[in-house]
Design a protein around this motif. Structure first.
Motif, short mmCIF file in Angstrom:
data_model
loop_
_atom_site.label_atom_id
_atom_site.label_comp_id
_atom_site.label_asym_id
_atom_site.label_seq_id
_atom_site.Cartn_x
_atom_site.Cartn_y
_atom_site.Cartn_z
N ILE A 1 0.83 -1.21 0.00
CA ILE A 1 0.00 0.00 0.00
C ILE A 1 0.86 1.26 0.00
O ILE A 1 0.59 2.22 -0.73
CB ILE A 1 -0.94 0.00 1.23
CG1 ILE A 1 -1.95 -1.16 1.14
CG2 ILE A 1 -1.68 1.33 1.34
CD1 ILE A 1 -2.61 -1.49 2.46
N LYS B 1 0.46 -1.14 -9.00
CA LYS B 1 -0.40 -0.30 -8.18
C LYS B 1 -0.09 1.16 -8.42
O LYS B 1 1.06 1.53 -8.70
CB LYS B 1 -0.21 -0.62 -6.69
CG LYS B 1 -1.25 0.01 -5.78
CD LYS B 1 -0.93 -0.23 -4.32
CE LYS B 1 0.21 0.64 -3.86
NZ LYS B 1 -0.11 2.10 -3.87
N ILE C 1 -6.95 0.33 -2.69
CA ILE C 1 -5.87 0.19 -3.66
C ILE C 1 -6.44 0.35 -5.06
O ILE C 1 -7.61 0.09 -5.30
CB ILE C 1 -5.16 -1.18 -3.54
CG1 ILE C 1 -6.17 -2.33 -3.75
CG2 ILE C 1 -4.44 -1.31 -2.20
CD1 ILE C 1 -5.52 -3.69 -3.89
#
Length: 250
Positions: free
Chosen positions: A82, A203, A221
Motif C-alpha cells: 500500500i 499499483k 488500492i
C-alpha cells in the motif's frame, strides 16, 4: 434455457514478478470489494453527406484495464504494498550509555529502540548517579522515558537498556512493483468457480493510509494492468488477462 446469474466471493492473491516470471502467490487477506474496469481511447468519424453529421465509423485506438479494491488485513507485506515501501525488521539488542541530552521535567525522550526492557538511567557526574526508577516512567513499547524529577542530577543523562524486535516499513521510497494478480472465487448462486488473472499489474503511486479509525481499518488500492504481448498471441490467454469459469461438479 436456465438463467445464469452470478454472486461472487473469493480470495485475492499477488505474485511478485521478477525477470518476467511470477513468483509464489500470496493471499492478501479479506478483501470486501474488488473490481476491474475496462477503458479505451475511441476515435469517432462523422459523415458529411446527410446533413445530420452522424457517426459512421468508430475505432478503438488504445485499450486499458484498471483495477481497484479494498484490503483489510494490515500484514507487513500488505502495508509495504500500500505504502510503496520496503518491509524490514529491527533486530534489537543491548544498548549502553545512550546519550539522552539535557532532559527537563515532564519531557518524553526517545531511547531509540522499541519493546525496551532493563532500563537504567544515569547522570554524567564523575561517578555516575543511577536515577531511582521512581523518578521516571518508561513506555516500553515505544521506547520512551519521561523524567519527573531531575533534582541533583548532572546533565546529560544516559540510558542503558535492551531493545526488542520490531517490524519496519518505509514510506513511499520504492517504485510500485509488478505483480500477477489472481482472484479465485465461488459463484454462490450455483457453486461454480471463477478464476480471474491479470498477468502484469502495477499499483498506483498515490495511496491513502488512514491512521485513526472508529471501526476496523481498511485500505483502498488501485492500479493498472499492463499488457503481455507474448500471452496476447494465445487466444486462451489474452493481452491483459482472462476469466476462467469452472462448472460445478454434477
Amino acid at each position: 434455457m436456465a438463467k445464469q446469474y452470478i454472486s461472487l466471493q473469493g480470495k485475492l492473491y499477488l505474485s511478485p514478478i521478477v525477470a518476467g516470471v511470477a513468483g509464489a502467490a500470496r493471499h492478501v487477506g479479506n478483501a470486501p470489494d474488488f473490481e476491474i474496469e475496462l477503458d479505451g481511447d475511441v476515435i469517432e468519424h462523422q459523415e458529411s453527406t446527410t446533413g445530420q453529421r452522424t457517426t459512421d465509423f468508430m475505432m478503438t485506438r488504445t485499450r486499458s484495464v484498471n483495477f481497484k479494491g479494498t484490503l483489510e488485513e494490515a500484514s507487513k507485506e500488505n502495508i509495504a504494498y500500500i505504502l510503496n515501501g520496503q518491509a524490514t525488521s529491527i533486530a534489537g539488542g543491548t544498548v549502553t550509555a545512550k546519550n539522552l541530552g539535557t532532559v527537563a521535567v515532564g519531557q518524553e525522550v526517545a531511547l531509540g529502540g522499541y519493546n525496551v526492557s532493563n532500563v537504567v538511567i544515569k547522570d554524567s557526574t564523575a561517578t555516575p548517579v543511577v536515577v531511582d526508577a521512581s523518578k521516571y516512567k518508561v513506555d516500553a513499547a515505544f521506547g520512551t522515558v519521561t523524567i519527573s524529577d531531575v533534582t541533583g542530577l548532572t546533565m546529560p543523562l544516559t540510558a542503558d537498556f535492551t531493545a526488542g524486535t520490531a517490524s519496519v516499513t518505509t514510506i513511499n521510497d520504492q517504485d510500485s512493483k509488478e505483480y500477477e494478480l489472481t482472484f479465485r472465487g465461488i459463484n454462490t448462486v450455483d457453486n461454480s468457480k471463477v478464476e480471474v488473472k491479470l498477468w502484469r499489474t502495477k499499483k498506483d503511486a498515490s495511496a491513502t493510509f488512514p491512521l485513526i479509525h472508529e471501526e476496523l481499518g481498511s485500505y483502498e488500492i488501485s492500479g493498472m494492468a499492463l499488457s503481455d504481448a507474448e500471452k496476447g498471441s494465445d487466444s486462451s490467454l489474452g493481452l491483459f488477462g482472462r476469466v476462467v469459469q469452472i462448472a460445478a461438479p454434477v
